[in-house]
Design a protein around this motif. Structure first.
Motif, PDB file in Angstrom:
ATOM      1  N   ASP A  61       0.825  -1.202   0.000  1.00  0.00           N
ATOM      2  CA  ASP A  61       0.000   0.000   0.000  1.00  0.00           C
ATOM      3  C   ASP A  61       0.865   1.260   0.000  1.00  0.00           C
ATOM      4  O   ASP A  61       0.556   2.232  -0.692  1.00  0.00           O
ATOM      5  CB  ASP A  61      -0.922   0.018   1.221  1.00  0.00           C
ATOM      6  CG  ASP A  61      -2.093  -0.946   1.103  1.00  0.00           C
ATOM      7  OD1 ASP A  61      -2.653  -1.070  -0.003  1.00  0.00           O
ATOM      8  OD2 ASP A  61      -2.444  -1.573   2.118  1.00  0.00           O
ATOM      9  N   ALA A  62       1.940   1.243   0.790  1.00  0.00           N
ATOM     10  CA  ALA A  62       2.798   2.425   0.874  1.00  0.00           C
ATOM     11  C   ALA A  62       3.454   2.727  -0.466  1.00  0.00           C
ATOM     12  O   ALA A  62       3.546   3.887  -0.882  1.00  0.00           O
ATOM     13  CB  ALA A  62       3.846   2.227   1.963  1.00  0.00           C
ATOM     14  N   GLU A  63       3.909   1.684  -1.155  1.00  0.00           N
ATOM     15  CA  GLU A  63       4.522   1.909  -2.465  1.00  0.00           C
ATOM     16  C   GLU A  63       3.486   2.354  -3.493  1.00  0.00           C
ATOM     17  O   GLU A  63       3.788   3.161  -4.383  1.00  0.00           O
ATOM     18  CB  GLU A  63       5.260   0.651  -2.906  1.00  0.00           C
ATOM     19  CG  GLU A  63       6.507   0.400  -2.066  1.00  0.00           C
ATOM     20  CD  GLU A  63       7.212  -0.899  -2.378  1.00  0.00           C
ATOM     21  OE1 GLU A  63       6.901  -1.513  -3.419  1.00  0.00           O
ATOM     22  OE2 GLU A  63       8.074  -1.302  -1.572  1.00  0.00           O
ATOM     23  N   ASP A  64       2.254   1.854  -3.371  1.00  0.00           N
ATOM     24  CA  ASP A  64       1.169   2.345  -4.226  1.00  0.00           C
ATOM     25  C   ASP A  64       0.959   3.847  -4.021  1.00  0.00           C
ATOM     26  O   ASP A  64       0.753   4.595  -4.974  1.00  0.00           O
ATOM     27  CB  ASP A  64      -0.136   1.616  -3.915  1.00  0.00           C
ATOM     28  CG  ASP A  64      -0.176   0.199  -4.456  1.00  0.00           C
ATOM     29  OD1 ASP A  64       0.644  -0.142  -5.329  1.00  0.00           O
ATOM     30  OD2 ASP A  64      -1.044  -0.570  -3.999  1.00  0.00           O
ATOM     31  N   VAL A  65       0.997   4.276  -2.761  1.00  0.00           N
ATOM     32  CA  VAL A  65       0.808   5.697  -2.461  1.00  0.00           C
ATOM     33  C   VAL A  65       1.960   6.518  -3.032  1.00  0.00           C
ATOM     34  O   VAL A  65       1.741   7.579  -3.630  1.00  0.00           O
ATOM     35  CB  VAL A  65       0.669   5.912  -0.942  1.00  0.00           C
ATOM     36  CG1 VAL A  65       0.787   7.398  -0.574  1.00  0.00           C
ATOM     37  CG2 VAL A  65      -0.659   5.355  -0.443  1.00  0.00           C
ATOM     38  N   ALA A  66       3.190   6.038  -2.862  1.00  0.00           N
ATOM     39  CA  ALA A  66       4.338   6.753  -3.412  1.00  0.00           C
ATOM     40  C   ALA A  66       4.233   6.862  -4.931  1.00  0.00           C
ATOM     41  O   ALA A  66       4.546   7.916  -5.521  1.00  0.00           O
ATOM     42  CB  ALA A  66       5.631   6.052  -3.007  1.00  0.00           C
ATOM     43  N   GLY A  86      -4.091   5.137   8.332  1.00  0.00           N
ATOM     44  CA  GLY A  86      -3.030   5.709   9.151  1.00  0.00           C
ATOM     45  C   GLY A  86      -1.805   4.822   9.220  1.00  0.00           C
ATOM     46  O   GLY A  86      -0.667   5.308   9.247  1.00  0.00           O
ATOM     47  N   ARG A  87      -2.017   3.515   9.258  1.00  0.00           N
ATOM     48  CA  ARG A  87      -0.889   2.584   9.232  1.00  0.00           C
ATOM     49  C   ARG A  87      -0.085   2.763   7.946  1.00  0.00           C
ATOM     50  O   ARG A  87       1.150   2.763   7.970  1.00  0.00           O
ATOM     51  CB  ARG A  87      -1.405   1.147   9.336  1.00  0.00           C
ATOM     52  CG  ARG A  87      -0.296   0.091   9.359  1.00  0.00           C
ATOM     53  CD  ARG A  87      -0.852  -1.300   9.608  1.00  0.00           C
ATOM     54  NE  ARG A  87      -1.934  -1.626   8.710  1.00  0.00           N
ATOM     55  CZ  ARG A  87      -3.180  -1.937   9.096  1.00  0.00           C
ATOM     56  NH1 ARG A  87      -3.501  -1.961  10.363  1.00  0.00           N
ATOM     57  NH2 ARG A  87      -4.110  -2.224   8.199  1.00  0.00           N
ATOM     58  N   VAL A  88      -0.779   2.946   6.833  1.00  0.00           N
ATOM     59  CA  VAL A  88      -0.099   3.187   5.556  1.00  0.00           C
ATOM     60  C   VAL A  88       0.633   4.520   5.592  1.00  0.00           C
ATOM     61  O   VAL A  88       1.790   4.634   5.159  1.00  0.00           O
ATOM     62  CB  VAL A  88      -1.115   3.156   4.397  1.00  0.00           C
ATOM     63  CG1 VAL A  88      -0.417   3.432   3.072  1.00  0.00           C
ATOM     64  CG2 VAL A  88      -1.839   1.815   4.351  1.00  0.00           C
ATOM     65  N   ALA A  89      -0.019   5.558   6.122  1.00  0.00           N
ATOM     66  CA  ALA A  89       0.596   6.880   6.192  1.00  0.00           C
ATOM     67  C   ALA A  89       1.869   6.861   7.037  1.00  0.00           C
ATOM     68  O   ALA A  89       2.861   7.524   6.690  1.00  0.00           O
ATOM     69  CB  ALA A  89      -0.400   7.886   6.758  1.00  0.00           C
ATOM     70  N   LEU A  90       1.858   6.128   8.133  1.00  0.00           N
ATOM     71  CA  LEU A  90       3.052   6.032   8.974  1.00  0.00           C
ATOM     72  C   LEU A  90       4.208   5.405   8.199  1.00  0.00           C
ATOM     73  O   LEU A  90       5.355   5.856   8.290  1.00  0.00           O
ATOM     74  CB  LEU A  90       2.750   5.210  10.230  1.00  0.00           C
ATOM     75  CG  LEU A  90       1.924   5.910  11.309  1.00  0.00           C
ATOM     76  CD1 LEU A  90       1.384   4.894  12.307  1.00  0.00           C
ATOM     77  CD2 LEU A  90       2.765   6.974  12.020  1.00  0.00           C
ATOM     78  N   GLU A  91       3.921   4.369   7.414  1.00  0.00           N
ATOM     79  CA  GLU A  91       4.974   3.742   6.619  1.00  0.00           C
ATOM     80  C   GLU A  91       5.513   4.707   5.567  1.00  0.00           C
ATOM     81  O   GLU A  91       6.736   4.802   5.365  1.00  0.00           O
ATOM     82  CB  GLU A  91       4.463   2.462   5.955  1.00  0.00           C
ATOM     83  CG  GLU A  91       5.538   1.745   5.146  1.00  0.00           C
ATOM     84  CD  GLU A  91       5.103   0.415   4.569  1.00  0.00           C
ATOM     85  OE1 GLU A  91       5.814  -0.101   3.689  1.00  0.00           O
ATOM     86  OE2 GLU A  91       4.059  -0.114   5.005  1.00  0.00           O
ATOM     87  N   VAL A  92       4.622   5.422   4.891  1.00  0.00           N
ATOM     88  CA  VAL A  92       5.061   6.387   3.880  1.00  0.00           C
ATOM     89  C   VAL A  92       5.943   7.454   4.524  1.00  0.00           C
ATOM     90  O   VAL A  92       7.022   7.787   4.011  1.00  0.00           O
ATOM     91  CB  VAL A  92       3.851   7.035   3.184  1.00  0.00           C
ATOM     92  CG1 VAL A  92       4.292   8.181   2.278  1.00  0.00           C
ATOM     93  CG2 VAL A  92       3.069   5.994   2.379  1.00  0.00           C
ATOM     94  N   ARG A  99       9.241  13.562   1.764  1.00  0.00           N
ATOM     95  CA  ARG A  99       8.059  13.783   0.932  1.00  0.00           C
ATOM     96  C   ARG A  99       6.829  14.173   1.749  1.00  0.00           C
ATOM     97  O   ARG A  99       5.801  14.534   1.165  1.00  0.00           O
ATOM     98  CB  ARG A  99       7.731  12.536   0.109  1.00  0.00           C
ATOM     99  CG  ARG A  99       8.856  12.076  -0.792  1.00  0.00           C
ATOM    100  CD  ARG A  99       8.377  11.121  -1.865  1.00  0.00           C
ATOM    101  NE  ARG A  99       7.565  11.799  -2.870  1.00  0.00           N
ATOM    102  CZ  ARG A  99       7.169  11.224  -4.012  1.00  0.00           C
ATOM    103  NH1 ARG A  99       7.507   9.968  -4.265  1.00  0.00           N
ATOM    104  NH2 ARG A  99       6.439  11.889  -4.880  1.00  0.00           N
ATOM    105  N   VAL A 100       6.892  14.079   3.072  1.00  0.00           N
ATOM    106  CA  VAL A 100       5.712  14.310   3.918  1.00  0.00           C
ATOM    107  C   VAL A 100       5.920  15.570   4.746  1.00  0.00           C
ATOM    108  O   VAL A 100       6.798  15.631   5.596  1.00  0.00           O
ATOM    109  CB  VAL A 100       5.452  13.091   4.822  1.00  0.00           C
ATOM    110  CG1 VAL A 100       4.218  13.332   5.693  1.00  0.00           C
ATOM    111  CG2 VAL A 100       5.261  11.833   3.980  1.00  0.00           C
ATOM    112  N   SER A 101       5.070  16.560   4.485  1.00  0.00           N
ATOM    113  CA  SER A 101       5.200  17.854   5.165  1.00  0.00           C
ATOM    114  C   SER A 101       4.450  17.895   6.486  1.00  0.00           C
ATOM    115  O   SER A 101       4.803  18.657   7.393  1.00  0.00           O
ATOM    116  CB  SER A 101       4.692  18.974   4.253  1.00  0.00           C
ATOM    117  OG  SER A 101       3.320  18.780   3.935  1.00  0.00           O
TER     118      SER A 101
END
Length: 250
Positions: A61-66, A86-92, A99-101
């Motif tokens: 999921d995290a790589e999909d988001v990236a 949120g679990r995905v967001a934490l990994e990203v 990349r995360v502001s």
């Protein structure tokens, strides 16, 4: 594969990641407010939810988001995420911190959390219902568990529709395991807002308390009225909380 998504507004990029009880439609009450505040607000469906199909091979999921951020040309983004999102967001945020502001997490889940007896019992009951082919009963279990008794029937019906759709899509597809990457939450640099609900299962308050202590720039707000999906039950109140945080940290 590019995740199904839509975009509203112009300005600084902001990505909304849904709870795994829902899909990107859960952000219907937030999208106009965020776009109106000057954000380029993007919401997507994770794989197996909404309009994003179940994967045919192992996925992240995290790589999909990236990949979605690359497609959108968003080098830096604020992340707003609920529960499983949120679990995905934490990994990203941990794997690509530059990349995360900003990071706003509502009743977030977290990889590696040891579930309470209540959460384990919920999972076992849901599994049993799905294995028996009773997706309707599994859906109702989720509606009862994740919404407070104060939720309107319109809200219940919205969550019911999203959850049942996810069950139907996922049950009809082969079981494909996600890729579990190693990452360090200590790598997160984004200012973080953690919101939990006093009427939610205890797990999510515990996770928020732990993350508030471990992340370098984090604060935790507990909403006394809220269950697991506060952005759906009282959207105006949650929109104000989100915008106060994002205006400062964007």
């Amino acid at each position: 594969m590019t995740l199904a998504h839509d975009v509203a507004g112009d300005g600084s990029a902001l990505l909304l990641l849904h709870s795994t009880v829902c899909d990107r439609r859960m952000w219907d009450p937030q999208l106009p407010a965020l776009a109106g505040a000057g954000f380029r607000a993007v919401r997507c469906d994770l794989r197996g939810y909404g309009d994003s199909p179940v994967p045919a091979e192992p996925y992240s999921d995290a790589e999909d988001v990236a990949e979605l951020l690359d497609t959108l040309g968003a080098d830096r983004v604020a992340l707003v995420a609920a529960s499983g999102g949120g679990r995905v967001a934490l990994e990203v945020a941990a794997r690509w911190p530059s990349r995360v502001s900003a990071l706003a997490l509502l009743c977030t889940a977290m990889a590696g959390h040891e579930p309470s007896a209540e959460l384990r019992a919920f999972g076992e009951r849901e599994d049993a219902l799905l294995e028996a082919g009773d997706a309707d009963a599994a859906t109702e279990l989720n509606v009862r568990t994740w919404l407070t008794p104060d939720a309107t029937e319109q809200t219940r019906e919205a969550v019911r529709a999203m959850q049942r759709h996810a069950f139907m899509v996922q049950l009809a597809a082969p079981d494909v395991a996600p890729i579990r990457a190693e990452y360090d939450l200590g790598a997160i640099t984004a200012p973080t807002l953690l919101v939990s609900g006093a009427r939610d299962l205890v797990d999510f308050g515990q996770i928020a308390t732990r993350l508030a202590a471990e992340l370098p720039d984090a604060r935790h707000i507990e909403l006394p009225w809220a269950g697991h999906l506060p952005s759906i039950e009282r959207p105006d109140e949650v929109n104000e909380i989100l915008l106060d945080f994002l205006r400062v940290d964007s």
